[in-house]
Design a protein around this motif. Structure first.
Motif, short mmCIF file in Angstrom:
data_model
loop_
_atom_site.label_atom_id
_atom_site.label_comp_id
_atom_site.label_asym_id
_atom_site.label_seq_id
_atom_site.Cartn_x
_atom_site.Cartn_y
_atom_site.Cartn_z
N ALA A 272 1.14 -0.77 -0.30
CA ALA A 272 0.10 -0.16 0.45
C ALA A 272 0.87 1.61 0.14
O ALA A 272 0.25 2.52 -0.34
CB ALA A 272 -1.23 -0.16 1.32
N GLY A 273 2.34 1.74 0.01
CA GLY A 273 2.95 2.41 0.68
C GLY A 273 3.37 3.03 1.85
O GLY A 273 2.67 2.46 2.63
N THR B 46 -9.02 5.07 -4.51
CA THR B 46 -7.60 5.38 -3.53
C THR B 46 -8.48 5.43 -2.12
O THR B 46 -9.09 6.25 -1.78
CB THR B 46 -7.45 6.35 -4.20
OG1 THR B 46 -8.02 7.78 -4.41
CG2 THR B 46 -6.30 6.27 -5.92
N PHE B 47 -7.27 5.78 -1.40
CA PHE B 47 -7.71 5.71 -0.34
C PHE B 47 -8.09 6.66 0.21
O PHE B 47 -7.32 8.26 0.54
CB PHE B 47 -6.78 5.72 0.78
CG PHE B 47 -7.41 5.41 2.20
CD1 PHE B 47 -7.72 3.65 2.74
CD2 PHE B 47 -6.69 5.83 3.37
CE1 PHE B 47 -8.01 3.92 4.19
CE2 PHE B 47 -7.46 6.27 4.50
CZ PHE B 47 -8.43 5.14 5.08
N ARG C 35 -3.54 17.84 -3.97
CA ARG C 35 -4.71 18.33 -4.35
C ARG C 35 -5.75 17.37 -2.93
O ARG C 35 -7.09 18.06 -2.21
CB ARG C 35 -6.16 17.94 -5.38
CG ARG C 35 -7.90 18.38 -5.11
CD ARG C 35 -8.52 18.30 -6.31
NE ARG C 35 -8.63 16.35 -7.04
CZ ARG C 35 -9.14 15.61 -7.00
NH1 ARG C 35 -10.15 16.16 -7.81
NH2 ARG C 35 -8.46 14.55 -7.65
N LYS C 36 -5.48 16.35 -2.48
CA LYS C 36 -6.46 15.99 -1.40
C LYS C 36 -5.68 16.66 -0.54
O LYS C 36 -6.23 16.49 0.54
CB LYS C 36 -5.91 14.01 -1.45
CG LYS C 36 -6.12 13.18 -0.65
CD LYS C 36 -6.07 11.70 -1.12
CE LYS C 36 -7.20 11.51 -1.99
NZ LYS C 36 -7.34 9.86 -2.10
N ASN C 37 -4.64 16.82 -0.14
CA ASN C 37 -3.43 17.36 1.15
C ASN C 37 -4.26 18.44 1.53
O ASN C 37 -4.14 18.49 2.61
CB ASN C 37 -2.15 16.75 1.22
CG ASN C 37 -1.18 15.57 0.32
OD1 ASN C 37 -1.99 14.78 1.01
ND2 ASN C 37 -0.19 16.22 0.55
N SER C 38 -4.33 19.36 0.24
CA SER C 38 -5.07 20.78 0.73
C SER C 38 -6.51 20.26 1.32
O SER C 38 -7.33 21.12 1.83
CB SER C 38 -4.97 21.17 -0.56
OG SER C 38 -6.02 22.07 -0.39
N SER D 103 -3.62 1.74 -3.91
CA SER D 103 -2.23 2.94 -4.25
C SER D 103 -1.44 3.68 -5.54
O SER D 103 -1.51 2.86 -6.11
CB SER D 103 -0.98 3.14 -3.26
OG SER D 103 -0.16 3.85 -2.75
N LYS D 104 -2.36 4.52 -6.10
CA LYS D 104 -2.30 5.02 -7.17
C LYS D 104 -0.69 5.92 -7.48
O LYS D 104 -0.24 6.65 -8.69
CB LYS D 104 -3.18 5.57 -7.94
CG LYS D 104 -4.54 4.46 -8.37
CD LYS D 104 -5.43 5.24 -9.41
CE LYS D 104 -6.87 4.38 -8.65
NZ LYS D 104 -7.62 4.78 -9.84
N TYR D 105 -0.83 6.75 -6.05
CA TYR D 105 0.22 7.89 -6.43
C TYR D 105 0.84 8.44 -4.45
O TYR D 105 -0.11 7.58 -3.73
CB TYR D 105 -0.15 9.01 -6.37
CG TYR D 105 -1.18 9.69 -6.50
CD1 TYR D 105 -2.22 10.15 -5.10
CD2 TYR D 105 -2.15 9.54 -7.59
CE1 TYR D 105 -3.20 10.50 -4.73
CE2 TYR D 105 -3.67 10.12 -6.82
CZ TYR D 105 -3.88 11.03 -5.53
OH TYR D 105 -5.40 10.31 -4.85
#
Length: 755
Positions: free
Chosen positions: A80-81, A539-540, A442-445, A591-593
């Protein structure tokens, strides 16, 4: 709220959790739900699941919990990274710290709170008010308040020690992830924006001249960004189609299937079949015909480009140095990973981004204030007496015991949770409008926005609006905030307990059930006749789960000393969440990135903020109780916690902002000595190409109909081409070439439309 109202809420949520978890243990065994509960394995491992009947498929069992807990951290890291490992570390930290807090506060603080007043004031425990278990029940100037201060010291020091070792361990894991992972094209690439527009030369020439002049020894090449949204969407869809065909290698075919007539309608032809050309010479006419449309791409060039450097160190230096005296021109940043690039935002003008950020900030603030309406309504439900005064016709209904327990103990947190479901999509939209260059950015923001929103609306607004309804007035001065919070938090601790039950326990059972995905899978398969799509694995949702875990951590720290009855419920949530999140990361989400654990500083800072807030509220409580000794020691504790946070920021946080020159240069030297550097440099340009390159050796295939009149030679060729797991040789190379030629067809269509 009475104890029996809390027991009613707990009983409802325990029943729902048991029902959902039992249903999940059965539904996950059904072959029709493989794409819902094993999406990651279906997409990455290309596993096959046989539809074999057995009674075990219909018997609930906790075996999934055992399997999820058997994986080691190294296995989760490879599957999963690092981001998943960091998130699970946050859950493990919460389990450890609140286990310590539960032992100290439940056995040391809870009896002191309950027996703080004389025993004749206590009723039968089931009908006892929950306020009797809070610090508000302790007498003024009580000699036992030093126990509360000691418990606060134990919880704070334990949290700081655990945070230090977690920060140190995760920082080391990030360095190992960076230095020992395969070469990443983003380490050699810089994203340049704000390229000045010139009438004399196109953007691509300007980029080449600028970096050749000022970075001549390290500059390698560059790739321009084109404003081609519709074409980019077509190519993305084509790539998804190709992935679906790749997945067919692991799917059983019907041998009776015969090829049918396929006609190409993209170019306006009426009866021409889709032809693939044998060699480069056959394509020369088409490429020459595309020359006119290629000249139009210069007009679509944007003021952004990916610039490639010969070494990692050169790219890192170029990304951190101001390139021009005007800071709005030639703006450089390290490029995101190729799979993480948010292409639709790259052509936004750089001068426009600060306006977008201010606009989204104002929109977020307005949205936060609009959310005050449902929060105030929810708190009105928890105040039964004032609810009867405002709505006299409800007195008869609310006098019934079960109805009053349901309204005060369960409905408020359920209604608030329903309103909170609209927050993550809204914040994700705001974050996309800001103009991030990567999906992870974008997800972190969005994660930060959801975190601030939930802390403000779920904690502060609930505390203050609930106290306004009961007896407090609007805060008149910032100096009164600690005192007002000290009065309000113990009163609202009962609501937070029910919120943990509803938003915590029930949300975990809903997460593991995947209700929306389950319903959609049913309609897709049995109503629309669709098939499983391995490319659509989600993604998660870090932007929803990280704020939720941090919010429960804040509730645990602020209520641990003031209302320790919340700790057992909170500990059950984290233990259940540990099993659920491990299962989801291993089986469901893909997990794509990868960001390399960039969310940990946010987790650390929020946890320290929760500690300081708990200490400030405790300081206000000790002041109200007129305990000068406890107040003095709490002031020292606040200062020590802030000093600890500053040390961690200076010691570990720079590792998450940039990489050291020592590591970069050593990695460059190692690649040069091993001879891999030239190979890495050749892979940079294709990695960030918006369109697939033209195919050099394309085969000739003209697909005919199933008629037997056409002869047997073509049918033999087709038998060799259209193979499957029961026949040798699936024609993936030809399919890849067809996807590559799709770009040619799209450009031909654009050229003809211009005519």
């Amino acid at each position: 709220m009475k104890i029996y109202a809390l027991l009613t809420s707990a009983g409802i949520n325990i029943g729902l959790c048991a029902l959902f978890l039992s249903l999940y243990s059965v539904l996950r065994k059904q072959p029709g739900n493989v794409s819902v509960y094993f999406g990651r394995r279906l997409a990455q491992e290309h596993g096959r699941y046989r539809d074999s009947f057995s009674l075990e498929r219909f018997v609930p069992s906790p075996s999934w919990i055992v399997k999820a807990c058997q994986y080691t951290e190294e296995e989760i890291l490879s599957i999963a990274g690092l981001d998943a490992v960091v998130f699970l570390r946050l859950v493990v930290f919460s389990i450890r710290i609140f286990s310590i807090a539960a032992v100290v506060c439940v056995f040391g603080i809870l009896p002191l709170n309950y027996f703080g007043q004389d025993m004749q004031h206590h009723a039968h425990i089931p009908s006892e008010s929950l306020d009797a278990f809070t610090i508000g029940n302790v007498k003024m100037r009580s000699q036992w308040l030093w126990v509360h201060c000691l418990a606060l010291y134990i919880v704070s020091f334990s949290a700081c020690v655990l945070l230090y070792y977690e920060y140190k361990s995760i920082a080391g894991m990030r360095l190992v992830y960076f230095t020992r992972s395969p070469p990443n094209p983003s380490h050699f690439t810089v994203l340049v924006r704000g390229i000045p527009k010139s009438t004399e030369e196109p953007f691509t020439v300007a980029v080449k001249n600028f970096f050749t002049k000022y970075h001549g020894s390290s500059y390698l090449s560059h790739q321009m960004v084109y404003r081609v949204g519709k074409i980019q969407k077509i190519m993305t869809n084509a790539e998804k189609v190709y992935k679906k065909f790749v997945h067919l290698k692991d799917t059983d075919f019907d041998q009776r299937h015969r090829p049918h007539i396929y006609r190409c309608r993209l170019c306006g032809g009426t009866s021409n079949t889709f032809q693939l050309y044998r060699n480069e010479s056959d394509l020369s006419v088409k490429k020459t015909d595309l020359g006119h449309s290629h000249s139009n791409t210069e007009e679509k060039e944007c003021a952004a480009a990916f610039v490639f450097f010969r070494t990692r160190y050169a790219a890192s230096v170029a990304s951190q140095v101001l390139q021009a005296s005007n800071p709005m021109l030639w703006v450089t940043d390290l490029a995101p990973d190729p799979h993480d690039v948010y292409w639709s935002n790259l052509w936004l003008p750089y001068r426009q981004l600060w306006i977008r950020r201010i606009g989204t900030l104002l929109a977020s603030i307005v949205f936060m204030f609009l959310f005050l309406v449902p929060v105030t309504f929810v708190q009105g439900l928890s105040q039964l007496d004032q609810l009867q005064q405002k709505f006299p016709f409800l007195k008869g209904i609310l006098k019934k015991t079960f109805v009053s327990q349901l309204v005060t103990g369960y409905l408020p947190s359920v209604i608030l949770q329903l309103f909170l479901y609209i927050v993550p999509p809204t914040m994700m939209l705001f974050s996309a409008l800001e103009g991030p260059t990567s999906h992870s950015g974008r997800k972190n923001s969005a994660c930060l926005k959801v975190l601030y929103f939930t802390i403000w609306n779920v904690f502060f607004v609930n505390v203050l609006s609930g106290s306004v309804i009961s007896q407090l007035n609007v805060i008149s001065s910032p100096k009164e905030i600690p005192t007002q919070l000290a009065k309000a938090v113990p009163r609202q601790a009962t609501f937070f307990i029910t919120y943990v039950l509803t938003s915590g326990w029930a949300s975990l059972s809903s997460e593991v059930m995947q209700l929306f995905s389950l319903v959609w899978n049913f309609f897709k398969k049995y109503v629309f006749g669709g098939k499983d799509d391995p490319a659509s694995v989600p993604t998660f949702p870090y932007h929803t789960e990280v704020p939720r875990v941090l919010l429960f951590g804040l509730l645990g720290f602020t209520c641990s000393v003031l209302a320790p009855l919340i700790l057992p419920f909170l500990l059950v949530y984290f233990l259940l969440g540990y099993a659920v999140y491990r299962n989801q990361l291993l089986n469901v989400y893909c997990s794509k990135y990868e960001t390399g654990g960039l969310l940990w500083p946010t987790m650390h800072n929020t946890t320290v903020f929760s500690l300081v807030l708990a200490q400030i509220i405790a300081l206000g409580v000790f002041g109200i109780k007129e305990s000068s000794v406890a107040s003095g020691f709490t002031v020292v504790l606040v200062i020590l916690t802030l000093l600890f946070n500053e040390y961690c920021r200076q010691r570990f946080h720079p590792v998450f902002k940039s990489f050291s020159a020592q590591d970069l240069i050593e990695m460059d030297i190692e690649d040069e000595q091993s001879g891999r550097m030239e190979e890495i440099q050749q892979q940079l340009h294709p990695a960030y190409c918006q369109f697939p390159p033209y195919t050099q050796d394309v085969c000739d295939v003209e697909i005919e109909g199933p008629s037997d009149v056409d002869g047997q030679d073509s049918s033999r060729g087709l038998e060799n081409d259209f193979s499957h797991p029961t026949l040798p040789g699936f024609p993936l190379s030809r399919l890849r070439r067809a996807v590559s030629l799709l770009s040619i067809l799209v450009k031909l269509q654009n050229r003809r439309s211009l005519k």
